[in-house]
Design an enzyme around this catalytic site. Structure first.
Site, PDB file in Angstrom:
ATOM      1  N   THR A  80       0.583  -0.894   0.326  1.00 58.49           N
ATOM      2  CA  THR A  80      -0.169  -0.198   0.046  1.00 58.49           C
ATOM      3  C   THR A  80       1.054   0.983  -0.266  1.00 58.49           C
ATOM      4  OG1 THR A  80      -1.610  -0.694   1.132  1.00 58.49           O
ATOM      5  CG2 THR A  80      -1.458   1.182   0.765  1.00 58.49           C
ATOM      6  N   ASP A 150       1.596  -7.591  -4.394  1.00 59.45           N
ATOM      7  CA  ASP A 150       0.529  -7.166  -3.088  1.00 59.45           C
ATOM      8  C   ASP A 150       1.205  -8.417  -1.932  1.00 59.45           C
ATOM      9  OD1 ASP A 150      -1.739  -7.818  -1.973  1.00 59.45           O
ATOM     10  OD2 ASP A 150      -2.303  -6.471  -2.369  1.00 59.45           O
ATOM     11  N   SER A 151       1.321  -8.288  -1.287  1.00 57.94           N
ATOM     12  CA  SER A 151       1.925  -8.964  -0.029  1.00 57.94           C
ATOM     13  C   SER A 151       1.154 -10.232  -0.141  1.00 57.94           C
ATOM     14  CB  SER A 151       2.549  -8.079   1.479  1.00 57.94           C
ATOM     15  OG  SER A 151       0.859  -7.837   2.333  1.00 57.94           O
TER      16      SER A 151
END
Length: 654
Positions: A80, A150-151
C-alpha cells in the site's frame, strides 16, 4: 521478483559511495599542484588525514556540507505504501514512482544538500534525509523490485530473494529498510529473522495503511522512522517499525486492517518507542552469543500444514492435514496448550504422524501467553504423543521457525525438536527460575546515598554512570570482573560520551580474552564511536592482529571507501607500521589500493625511506613502476631523493 544484482547493483553501490569520494575530490586538484617537492613537505602535506578528508563536525547535524553519514539501502517490494488510485478508483502499485515522489518530500530528501554534494545533472544521486537530532545523517537509495507485489502474493521464493540480496549488499550499507505490504509483513519479518543467520546490522520492515502519496498518510512517518532506526541505531535484528514503535519482527502480528496501530507484539514490549525523543530498550535487544560471520540460509521447507483445534472437529480432515508429504504441523490449541483428551482418535492420529517423523509444534490460540509445562491432563496427553510446546510464539513465527528448522538437513531429528524449544532469535520466552536481581547492587547503594528512591530516579542514575564504569572496568579490570557487571544486568554495548563501547576499549587495548567474552555476551561489533570507527578499526590502528582475526571471525569488516583504505595503507607505510599493514591484509584489503592522489603505500615507503615496509610491500606484488596521478613512480621518487642505498632488482640506483 527480479533479483537485485548486475549493473544496477553496481550503480547503486557506486552512488552510495560518491558522498565520501566527492569530499576527497575537493582536495584532489590541490594534491596535483603539490607535485613532488622536498620529501618532508610531501609527507606532511599530502598524506595526513586532515588534508585528504575534511573535518567532520559531529556536534552539528544541521551542517549540510560535512557530516557523519550512515548508508541505508531501501528495498521496495510493493504494498500500500507505494500505491496510487487507478482509473477505477482502486489502489494499485505504480512502478518507478516511489523514488521520484520521495525526492519531492522535503522531510524525506534534502535536495539542497544533495545538489551541493553530488552535483549530478541526471538527478539519480542517493537521497539524503534532512538533519535530525541524531548524530548521523542518513544517505539512502531505493531499489525497486519488478514486479511490485501485493503482500498477499509474497512466497518463500520472495523471502529467499530478499535474503540473498541483503547478503549481496551487506558490507556496503550500515542498515536496511524493506518496504512491504502489511497483510503478510509479519510473515516476511519472521522468516527473514531465521534466514539471516548471525545478523549484525539492522533490517527494518515497514509499510502503511494509506499510500505515502496521499495528503493524509501514515506512510511518511513509518518510512522516516524506519530510516532513522536503520541508520542511527545498531539493533542487529529483523524488526518492524509501525506507528512510532519498533517491534521485534518475529514477535509481531497484524491486529487491525483499518487502524494506524496495525501491529502489536503481544508477548514482548517494543524495542524502541518514538515520541519527542527516541527511547531504545537496550535490555530487550537480542544478544547472540556465537562468534560467527553473517550468513544466509536460503532454503525453507514448504511441506507444512496448520491445524486449528475446534470442538467436534472431524477425524478425516484432521488426518488429511497430517498426511504425506507433510513434514511439520503447527497445532493451534486451547489455552495454555490443551486439546480434548476424550478424543483418542485425534491423539492416535498425532502419535502416528509423530512416529512417521512429522514434527508437531503446539502454540496457543490466545493472543497473549503461550504453551509450556502442561498443567492440565488435556495438555499432558499431547506431550505423551510427541507434540512439542511452542511457548509464546506467534502463528507467523511458528510457521517460519518450523519451516527453517525442517530445512536444516545437517540437524538430526532430535536436534530439530530441541531447537524448536530454544530461543534462536528471541522469538519465544524461556521461563526460568528467577536468579539474582538484575539491578546492580552498587547502583542502588549510590542512589541511596544520593537520596534517590524511585525506580525512575535509579534508572536515570544507571544510564548516567554505568557506561563510564563498564568502559573503565574493561580497560583496567580482570575479564571476570567485567563479566560480573554484565551478568548483573549491564548492557555489553553501552556507550560513553564519545560513543565508545566496551568492545572498542578492549580492541584498542589488544585484550583478546576481554573481546572474546564481550562477543559471547552479545556485544555489537558494528557500533561506531564519535569518529565513526568500529572496534575492528581500533584493533587495526593499534596493530592487534589476534583481535583483528577474532573480530573478522565474528563478522566485522571495514566500512570504508577505496580512497579511505588507500589512505590507511599510506599512513601505515609513513609510520613504518608493519603490524598495521598486516592487520589490513588480514581484513582482505587489496594492498595495492591507492589514495586520492593515486599514490600507494609503496610510494610513501620509498619517500619515507622505510626499507622494511618496502620489502614487505614488494613481497605483496606492489611494483616500483606504478605511476600516481602525477605520473610519478616509486622508482622515480627513489631517484629524486637520491636514495642510493635503495636496492631495486639487485641494482643500486645512482
Amino acid at each position: 521478483m527480479v533479483p537485485f544484482g548486475g549493473t544496477l547493483e553496481k550503480i547503486l553501490i557506486r552512488e552510495m559511495l560518491k558522498l565520501k569520494q566527492h569530499f576527497n575530490s575537493q582536495v584532489e586538484d590541490e594534491a596535483f599542484r603539490i607535485g613532488v617537492p622536498e620529501p618532508g613537505t610531501v609527507l606532511a602535506g599530502c598524506l595526513t588525514s586532515s588534508r585528504i578528508l575534511p573535518a567532520v563536525n559531529a556536534d552539528s547535524p544541521s551542517d549540510t556540507t560535512h557530516f557523519v553519514e550512515s548508508r541505508v539501502l531501501v528495498l521496495y517490494t510493493g504494498g500500500t505504501i507505494g500505491m496510487m488510485k487507478n482509473d477505477q478508483g482502486a489502489l494499485a502499485p505504480v512502478p518507478y514512482q516511489l523514488e521520484h515522489k520521495l525526492r519531492s518530500f522535503p522531510h524525506l530528501h534534502d535536495k539542497e544538500c544533495a545538489d551541493r554534494i553530488y552535483r549530478n545533472p541526471f538527478g539519480n544521486s542517493p537521497l539524503i534525509l534532512p538533519a535530525t537530532e541524531e548524530r548521523k545523517r542518513i544517505v539512502y537509495c531505493v531499489y525497486e523490485y519488478e514486479p511490485l507485489l501485493d503482500s498477499c502474493n509474497m512466497t518463500m521464493e520472495e523471502y529467499r530473494q530478499l535474503a540473498l540480496d541483503l547478503e549481496r549488499c551487506y558490507q556496503h550499507f550500515d542498515g536496511f529498510v524493506i518496504l512491504h505490504g502489511t497483510d503478510t509483513l509479519a510473515y516476511t519479518a519472521s522468516a527473514l529473522s531465521f534466514m539471516l543467520q548471525d545478523l549484525g546490522k539492522p533490517v527494518v520492515l515497514t509499510g502503511s495503511q494509506i499510500p505515502i502519496f496521499e495528503t493524509r498518510s501514515d506512510g511518511r512517518d513509518n518510512f522516516l522512522g524506519a530510516l532513522i532506526m536503520a541508520g542511527n541505531y545498531v539493533i542487529p535484528e529483523v524488526t518492524i517499525f509501525f506507528n512510532n514503535k519498533l517491534f521485534r519482527g518475529n514477535r509481531t502480528t497484524k491486529i487491525n486492517p483499518h487502524d494506524f496501530e496495525a501491529f502489536d507484539s503481544p508477548n514482548l514490549p517494543p524495542l524502541a518507542t518514538v515520541g519527542i525523543t527516541i527511547k531504545v530498550e537496550s535490555s530487550l535487544i537480542f544478544k547472540p552469543t556465537s562468534i560467527r560471520r553473517f550468513s544466509v540460509h536460503s532454503q525453507l521447507c514448504q511441506n507444512l500444514s496448520v491445524i486449528r483445534v475446534f470442538p467436534s472437529m472431524a477425524l478425516k480432515a484432521f488426518q488429511n492435514s497430517l498426511a504425506p508429504p507433510c513434514e511439520g504441523v503447527v497445532l493451534h490449541t486451547y489455552g495454555s496448550g490443551n486439546m480434548p483428551n476424550n478424543r483418542p482418535d485425534l491423539l492416535e492420529a498425532l502419535k502416528d504422524a509423530n512416529d512417521r517423523g512429522v514434527i508437531i509444534l503446539n502454540i496457543t490460540q490466545c493472543h497473549k501467553g503461550g504453551t509450556g509445562a502442561a498443567a492440565y491432563a488435556t495438555g499432558q496427553a499431547l506431550l505423551r504423543n510427541g507434540v512439542i510446546p511452542g511457548s509464546d510464539m506467534t502463528p507467523e513465527t511458528a510457521i517460519s521457525k518450523l519451516s527453517y528448522v525442517l530445512s536444516k538437513s545437517e540437524w538430526p531429528m532430535e536436534m530439530k525438536k530441541q531447537k524448536l524449544m530454544e530461543s534462536l532469535r528471541g522469538e519465544l520466552t524461556k521461563y526460568e527460575v528467577a536468579g539474582p536481581s538484575s539491578n546492580l547492587v552498587f547502583i542502588t547503594a549510590i542512589g541511596k546515598s544520593l537520596g534517590l528512591t524511585t525506580s525512575q530516579e535509579l534508572e536515570h542514575l544507571r544510564e548516567a554512570i554505568l557506561p563510564c564504569i563498564l568502559n573503565s572496568a574493561t580497560q583496567i579490570a580482570e575479564v571476570s570482573h567485567v563479566q560480573d557487571i554484565i551478568d548483573q544486568g549491564a548492557d555489553p554495548s553501552t556507550s560513553d560520551y564519545d560513543l565508545r563501547t566496551p568492545i572498542h576499549i578492549a580492541a584498542s587495548e589488544g585484550n583478546l580474552r576481554m573481546v572474546e567474552m564481550l562477543l559471547q555476551k552479545g556485544a555489537r561489533i558494528h557500533e561506531k564511536d564519535r569518529n565513526g570507527h568500529t572496534a575492528l578499526q581500533n584493533a587495526i590502528d593499534f596493530g592487534h592482529l589476534d583481535v583483528v582475526k577474532l573480530l573478522i571471525q565474528a563478522g566485522a569488516h571495514l566500512p570504508l571507501t577505496s580512497n579511505e583504505i588507500g589512505l590507511m595503507l599510506c599512513t601505515a607505510a609513513l609510520r613504518d607500521d608493519i603490524r598495521q599493514l598486516q592487520a589490513l591484509e588480514l581484513c582482505g584489503v587489496d594492498m595495492t589500493t591507492p589514495d586520492i592522489t593515486g599514490r600507494n603505500a609503496l610510494h610513501v615507503a620509498v619517500l619515507a625511506e622505510h626499507q622494511t615496509v618496502i620489502e614487505f610491500l614488494k613481497a605483496r606484488n606492489l611494483h616500483l613502476d606504478v605511476p600516481d596521478k602525477l605520473g610519478m613512480k616509486p622508482s622515480d621518487l627513489a631517484t629524486m631523493i637520491e636514495q642510493r642505498t635503495f636496492v631495486m632488482g639487485g641494482k643500486r640506483i645512482n
